[in-house]
Design a protein around this motif. Structure first.
Motif, PDB file in Angstrom:
ATOM      1  N   GLU A   4       0.842  -1.194   0.000  1.00 15.91           N
ATOM      2  CA  GLU A   4       0.000   0.000   0.000  1.00 15.91           C
ATOM      3  C   GLU A   4       0.876   1.244   0.000  1.00 15.91           C
ATOM      4  OE1 GLU A   4      -2.570   1.779   3.434  1.00 15.91           O
ATOM      5  OE2 GLU A   4      -3.748   0.217   2.448  1.00 15.91           O
ATOM      6  N   VAL A   5       0.476   2.226  -0.828  1.00 16.20           N
ATOM      7  CA  VAL A   5       1.225   3.478  -0.876  1.00 16.20           C
ATOM      8  C   VAL A   5       0.330   4.601  -0.412  1.00 16.20           C
ATOM      9  CG1 VAL A   5       2.649   2.679  -2.788  1.00 16.20           C
ATOM     10  CG2 VAL A   5       0.535   3.905  -3.273  1.00 16.20           C
ATOM     11  N   GLN A   6       0.955   5.697  -0.029  1.00 16.78           N
ATOM     12  CA  GLN A   6       0.200   6.856   0.415  1.00 16.78           C
ATOM     13  C   GLN A   6      -0.470   7.516  -0.783  1.00 16.78           C
ATOM     14  OE1 GLN A   6      -0.382   7.874   3.532  1.00 16.78           O
ATOM     15  NE2 GLN A   6       0.682   6.012   4.168  1.00 16.78           N
ATOM     16  N   PRO A   7      -1.744   7.875  -0.662  1.00 17.16           N
ATOM     17  CA  PRO A   7      -2.417   8.509  -1.777  1.00 17.16           C
ATOM     18  C   PRO A   7      -1.846   9.887  -2.076  1.00 17.16           C
ATOM     19  CG  PRO A   7      -3.773   8.635   0.196  1.00 17.16           C
ATOM     20  CD  PRO A   7      -2.609   7.766   0.534  1.00 17.16           C
ATOM     21  N   ILE A   8      -1.865  10.263  -3.341  1.00 12.17           N
ATOM     22  CA  ILE A   8      -1.374  11.575  -3.708  1.00 12.17           C
ATOM     23  C   ILE A   8      -2.349  12.631  -3.232  1.00 12.17           C
ATOM     24  CG2 ILE A   8      -0.108  10.734  -5.702  1.00 12.17           C
ATOM     25  CD1 ILE A   8      -2.377  11.393  -7.472  1.00 12.17           C
ATOM     26  N   GLU A   9      -1.835  13.834  -3.036  1.00 15.20           N
ATOM     27  CA  GLU A   9      -2.670  14.914  -2.526  1.00 15.20           C
ATOM     28  C   GLU A   9      -3.691  15.339  -3.578  1.00 15.20           C
ATOM     29  OE1 GLU A   9      -2.907  16.289   0.449  1.00 15.20           O
ATOM     30  OE2 GLU A   9      -1.486  14.787   1.159  1.00 15.20           O
ATOM     31  N   LEU A  10      -4.904  15.586  -3.138  1.00 15.50           N
ATOM     32  CA  LEU A  10      -5.959  16.037  -4.030  1.00 15.50           C
ATOM     33  C   LEU A  10      -6.007  17.557  -4.007  1.00 15.50           C
ATOM     34  CD1 LEU A  10      -8.279  15.310  -5.888  1.00 15.50           C
ATOM     35  CD2 LEU A  10      -9.781  15.239  -3.903  1.00 15.50           C
ATOM     36  N   GLU A  11      -5.723  18.139  -5.149  1.00 23.72           N
ATOM     37  CA  GLU A  11      -5.721  19.590  -5.229  1.00 23.72           C
ATOM     38  C   GLU A  11      -7.165  20.106  -5.222  1.00 23.72           C
ATOM     39  OE1 GLU A  11      -3.780  20.449  -8.844  1.00 23.72           O
ATOM     40  OE2 GLU A  11      -1.896  19.497  -8.285  1.00 23.72           O
ATOM     41  N   SER A  12      -7.380  21.166  -4.451  1.00 26.67           N
ATOM     42  CA  SER A  12      -8.687  21.802  -4.474  1.00 26.67           C
ATOM     43  C   SER A  12      -8.856  22.488  -5.820  1.00 26.67           C
ATOM     44  CB  SER A  12      -8.817  22.818  -3.334  1.00 26.67           C
ATOM     45  OG  SER A  12      -8.711  22.171  -2.085  1.00 26.67           O
ATOM     46  N   PRO A  81     -10.426  18.819   0.097  1.00 26.25           N
ATOM     47  CA  PRO A  81      -9.575  17.801   0.735  1.00 26.25           C
ATOM     48  C   PRO A  81     -10.327  16.548   1.144  1.00 26.25           C
ATOM     49  CG  PRO A  81      -9.177  19.995   1.654  1.00 26.25           C
ATOM     50  CD  PRO A  81     -10.418  20.100   0.832  1.00 26.25           C
ATOM     51  N   THR A  82     -11.626  16.686   1.522  1.00 25.04           N
ATOM     52  CA  THR A  82     -12.358  15.536   2.058  1.00 25.04           C
ATOM     53  C   THR A  82     -13.647  15.215   1.305  1.00 25.04           C
ATOM     54  OG1 THR A  82     -13.577  16.942   3.628  1.00 25.04           O
ATOM     55  CG2 THR A  82     -11.489  15.955   4.371  1.00 25.04           C
ATOM     56  N   GLU A  83     -14.102  16.141   0.439  1.00 23.91           N
ATOM     57  CA  GLU A  83     -15.395  15.904  -0.196  1.00 23.91           C
ATOM     58  C   GLU A  83     -15.522  16.645  -1.523  1.00 23.91           C
ATOM     59  OE1 GLU A  83     -18.147  17.313   2.714  1.00 23.91           O
ATOM     60  OE2 GLU A  83     -17.842  19.420   2.202  1.00 23.91           O
ATOM     61  N   ILE A  84     -16.507  16.185  -2.299  1.00 23.57           N
ATOM     62  CA  ILE A  84     -16.889  16.864  -3.539  1.00 23.57           C
ATOM     63  C   ILE A  84     -18.129  17.696  -3.228  1.00 23.57           C
ATOM     64  CG2 ILE A  84     -17.575  16.581  -5.946  1.00 23.57           C
ATOM     65  CD1 ILE A  84     -16.400  13.746  -5.817  1.00 23.57           C
ATOM     66  N   THR A  85     -18.128  18.940  -3.670  1.00 15.96           N
ATOM     67  CA  THR A  85     -19.285  19.812  -3.467  1.00 15.96           C
ATOM     68  C   THR A  85     -19.847  20.204  -4.826  1.00 15.96           C
ATOM     69  OG1 THR A  85     -18.338  20.698  -1.428  1.00 15.96           O
ATOM     70  CG2 THR A  85     -20.138  21.926  -2.431  1.00 15.96           C
ATOM     71  N   VAL A  86     -21.110  19.875  -5.044  1.00 13.27           N
ATOM     72  CA  VAL A  86     -21.796  20.209  -6.296  1.00 13.27           C
ATOM     73  C   VAL A  86     -22.803  21.307  -5.985  1.00 13.27           C
ATOM     74  CG1 VAL A  86     -23.141  19.354  -8.238  1.00 13.27           C
ATOM     75  CG2 VAL A  86     -21.530  17.826  -7.069  1.00 13.27           C
ATOM     76  N   ALA A 146      -9.737  14.820 -17.223  1.00 14.00           N
ATOM     77  CA  ALA A 146     -10.583  13.814 -16.570  1.00 14.00           C
ATOM     78  C   ALA A 146      -9.740  12.695 -15.974  1.00 14.00           C
ATOM     79  CB  ALA A 146     -11.584  13.249 -17.568  1.00 14.00           C
ATOM     80  N   ASN A 147      -8.720  12.239 -16.707  1.00 12.89           N
ATOM     81  CA  ASN A 147      -7.851  11.172 -16.189  1.00 12.89           C
ATOM     82  C   ASN A 147      -7.090  11.632 -14.955  1.00 12.89           C
ATOM     83  OD1 ASN A 147      -8.612   9.381 -18.193  1.00 12.89           O
ATOM     84  ND2 ASN A 147      -6.919   9.933 -19.558  1.00 12.89           N
ATOM     85  N   ARG A 148      -6.600  12.868 -14.982  1.00  6.98           N
ATOM     86  CA  ARG A 148      -5.860  13.382 -13.818  1.00  6.98           C
ATOM     87  C   ARG A 148      -6.773  13.476 -12.595  1.00  6.98           C
ATOM     88  NH1 ARG A 148      -4.958  18.062 -11.140  1.00  6.98           N
ATOM     89  NH2 ARG A 148      -6.538  19.125 -12.394  1.00  6.98           N
ATOM     90  N   LEU A 149      -7.999  13.977 -12.803  1.00  2.00           N
ATOM     91  CA  LEU A 149      -8.934  14.107 -11.688  1.00  2.00           C
ATOM     92  C   LEU A 149      -9.349  12.737 -11.157  1.00  2.00           C
ATOM     93  CD1 LEU A 149     -10.553  16.092  -9.961  1.00  2.00           C
ATOM     94  CD2 LEU A 149     -12.398  15.940 -11.655  1.00  2.00           C
ATOM     95  N   ARG A 150      -9.585  11.801 -12.066  1.00  2.00           N
ATOM     96  CA  ARG A 150      -9.963  10.444 -11.628  1.00  2.00           C
ATOM     97  C   ARG A 150      -8.854   9.805 -10.807  1.00  2.00           C
ATOM     98  NH1 ARG A 150      -8.984   5.292 -13.848  1.00  2.00           N
ATOM     99  NH2 ARG A 150     -10.440   3.728 -13.045  1.00  2.00           N
ATOM    100  N   GLU A 151      -7.611   9.993 -11.223  1.00  2.00           N
ATOM    101  CA  GLU A 151      -6.494   9.433 -10.465  1.00  2.00           C
ATOM    102  C   GLU A 151      -6.455   9.987  -9.046  1.00  2.00           C
ATOM    103  OE1 GLU A 151      -3.091  10.360 -12.773  1.00  2.00           O
ATOM    104  OE2 GLU A 151      -3.543   8.912 -14.369  1.00  2.00           O
ATOM    105  N   MET A 152      -6.672  11.284  -8.908  1.00  2.00           N
ATOM    106  CA  MET A 152      -6.597  11.908  -7.588  1.00  2.00           C
ATOM    107  C   MET A 152      -7.761  11.492  -6.696  1.00  2.00           C
ATOM    108  SD  MET A 152      -5.074  15.738  -8.279  1.00  2.00           S
ATOM    109  CE  MET A 152      -6.409  16.283  -9.322  1.00  2.00           C
ATOM    110  N   VAL A 153      -8.974  11.452  -7.248  1.00  2.00           N
ATOM    111  CA  VAL A 153     -10.127  11.055  -6.441  1.00  2.00           C
ATOM    112  C   VAL A 153     -10.037   9.570  -6.088  1.00  2.00           C
ATOM    113  CG1 VAL A 153     -12.635  10.834  -6.390  1.00  2.00           C
ATOM    114  CG2 VAL A 153     -11.603  12.854  -7.415  1.00  2.00           C
ATOM    115  N   SER A 154      -9.612   8.745  -7.041  1.00  2.00           N
ATOM    116  CA  SER A 154      -9.475   7.307  -6.781  1.00  2.00           C
ATOM    117  C   SER A 154      -8.452   7.044  -5.685  1.00  2.00           C
ATOM    118  CB  SER A 154      -9.081   6.568  -8.067  1.00  2.00           C
ATOM    119  OG  SER A 154     -10.107   6.655  -9.035  1.00  2.00           O
ATOM    120  N   ALA A 155      -7.421   7.866  -5.641  1.00  2.00           N
ATOM    121  CA  ALA A 155      -6.416   7.704  -4.580  1.00  2.00           C
ATOM    122  C   ALA A 155      -7.043   7.888  -3.209  1.00  2.00           C
ATOM    123  CB  ALA A 155      -5.282   8.704  -4.788  1.00  2.00           C
ATOM    124  N   ARG A 156      -8.007   8.796  -3.109  1.00  2.00           N
ATOM    125  CA  ARG A 156      -8.689   9.004  -1.838  1.00  2.00           C
ATOM    126  C   ARG A 156      -9.665   7.867  -1.528  1.00  2.00           C
ATOM    127  NH1 ARG A 156      -8.147  13.828   0.960  1.00  2.00           N
ATOM    128  NH2 ARG A 156      -6.094  14.607   0.397  1.00  2.00           N
TER     129      ARG A 156
END
Length: 497
Positions: A4-12, A81-86, A146-156
């Motif tokens: 297991e690796v540490q997830p990458i940081e999700l940019e706001s 950092p912790t959630e998606i807001t729509v 889309a791929n970059r965003l999916r990678e970051m959200v999937s890491a979380r």
């Protein structure tokens, strides 16, 4: 298992849907309003009516286009950092927050329009039975973004780094050819759908040969029940591949529209090996999973299209070893035979009586010498179906059900095999079981047996799975085990978050 690796940081960041969403929606509205306008113009009389009609439809179209553009401009997606807001700020302001910990997956869908414009649709699915067949939020972006965003959200979600380009190089765990997918589209359907389709096709062909012309209704039923699901399934699962990295399972498929779904093994509630009758005759089966929040309009996640039984069993052992276990083939006991058959016998008797009453009614109201060849044919077919075929199918189903059904308990899951013509083997987690209900009707009580109904959350909401007929004390062990796991601490909800 990979380390297991540490997830990458999700940019706001704040995102909006790609403009092609607006273009698609407006084009659809223009076509729809245009059709309605033409129908009104051709059906109405008088210049005044037509002028008024054109004005009304123009106003409706203008409002619709304006609202579409406004909704697009005023809808934003913020990835914190912790959630998606729509946020949708149109006539009314609506704010929806989706925690990453509640997401089952970030699915990917690429339609023909997405391919043309180089975009990707992201579907954010919550691990909940509410709106379980549709995503809580969708966002269309250019492919790279889309791929970059999916990678970051999937890491979380999965607590590990996921790179789209690396995933493309993962080797599939089972070789699925496009010929397998075509067979799956036809033979993987439930037997009921296949029978309805074949009966409708047969009826259409027979009416053509006896001079009555082809039955359009019969062909439509055949198309809806068989042909359309067949084509849709082939398009959905063409180019199928599946792989597992650590605790994350990923399924990719699609001919025109491309789909990619990833989910964690801890989100799986049950695993099902299904064998429709036609598939059983070919020695084939298919593998499915119940993953809450991952279903779509095509149904629950398919882990393996129609393939040989040995191949599917081997794949289940590799892909979901947490669920499957060696079976001792504990089938229904002898005292379950009469309770199993009696139910079918009552239904058979009901159809025989119905057929007899219908025949007597026809004979009483329509003299035999007034029947033409078509009347005789229809009456013979209907009576044969009601008095012979349906009762016979019920009794055969009862016999097969008695021999097919099995029940067995493992350490983390328990297994139920059910079905008569179609057979399915279900491995269910104790920890995901919500309600266990053991019941026994009048006939079953005389033989000391009963049935177990297991309620749990499924890919399309709450569902109940019914066992075969077994001794009551054996079935009650399931509920006892569920409660014991809660009391002694083996069940820990944090494992499944």
């Amino acid at each position: 298992m990979d380390e297991e690796v540490q997830p990458i940081e999700l940019e706001s960041g704040v995102y909006k849907n790609h403009y092609t969403i607006v273009v698609q929606s407006i084009l659809t509205q223009i076509i729809t309003i245009g059709i309605v306008t033409m129908v009104g113009l051709f059906s109405g009389n008088g210049v005044e009516f037509r002028s008024t009609w054109l004005m009304v439809m123009f106003v409706i179209g203008a409002i619709s286009v304006f609202m579409t553009i406004r909704i697009w401009m005023k809808t934003t997606y913020t990835f914190g950092p912790t959630e998606i807001t729509v946020v949708r700020d149109t006539l009314f302001k609506n704010k929806v927050s989706i925690q990453y910990s509640r997401l089952a997956s970030v699915n990917v869908k690429k339609t023909l329009v997405n391919h043309i414009f180089g975009t990707t649709m992201l579907l954010f699915n919550v691990n909940s039975s509410v709106n379980s067949a549709s995503a809580e939020a969708t966002l269309t972006l250019p492919d790279a973004e889309a791929n970059r965003l999916r990678e970051m959200v999937s890491a979380r979600i999965f607590q590990r780094e996921m790179v789209v380009e690396d995933e493309k190089n993962e080797e599939t765990l089972v070789k699925i050819t496009n010929a397998d997918v075509i067979l799956h589209g036809f033979f993987g359907q439930p037997t009921t759908s296949s029978l309805i389709g074949l009966a409708s096709l047969t009826y259409s062909i027979v009416t053509m040969f006896i001079g009555e012309g082809v039955s359009i209704v019969g062909l439509l039923i055949f198309a809806v029940s068989s042909i359309i699901p067949w084509i849709r399934t082939i398009l959905r699962y063409y180019n199928y591949r599946i792989y597992r990295v650590g605790d994350t399972i990923t399924v990719e498929s699609g001919l025109i529209n491309k789909y990619r779904s990833s989910f964690n093994i801890k989100k799986v509630n049950s695993v099902r090996i299904r064998e429709p009758l036609l598939a059983r005759l070919l020695g084939k089966s298919l593998l499915e999973a119940e993953v809450v929040g991952l279903a779509d309009t095509e149904g629950l996640p398919l882990l393996c299209p129609l393939k040989g039984k040995d191949i599917v069993d081997d794949l289940a052992g590799k892909l979901v070893p947490e669920f499957v276990f060696e079976s001792g083939h504990h089938t229904q006991p002898k005292q379950s035979f009469i309770p199993t058959i009696s139910n079918r016998a009552l239904w058979s008797l009901a159809f025989i009586i119905t057929g007899g009453v219908l025949f007597l009614y026809i004979c009483a109201n329509y003299p035999l010498d007034s029947w033409n060849d078509l009347d005789r044919y229809v009456i013979i077919v209907v009576e044969t179906i009601l008095v012979v075929i349906i009762p016979l199918l019920f009794m055969i189903h009862g016999y097969l059900a008695h021999n097919n059904r099995e029940f067995e308990m493992g350490e983390e899951t328990f297994m139920l095999i059910t079905g008569g013509y179609d057979r399915q083997k279900e491995y269910i987690r104790y920890d995901k079981t919500q309600i266990v209900r053991v019941s026994s009707d009048i006939i079953q009580r005389r033989f000391g047996v009963g049935r177990c109904s297991v309620s749990l959350m499924s890919s399309k909401g709450a569902t109940a799975i019914n066992s075969g007929i077994f001794p009551i004390d054996e079935l009650e062990r399931v509920g006892t085990e569920v409660m014991d796991r809660i009391r002694d601490g083996r069940y820990d909800y944090r494992k499944y978050q």
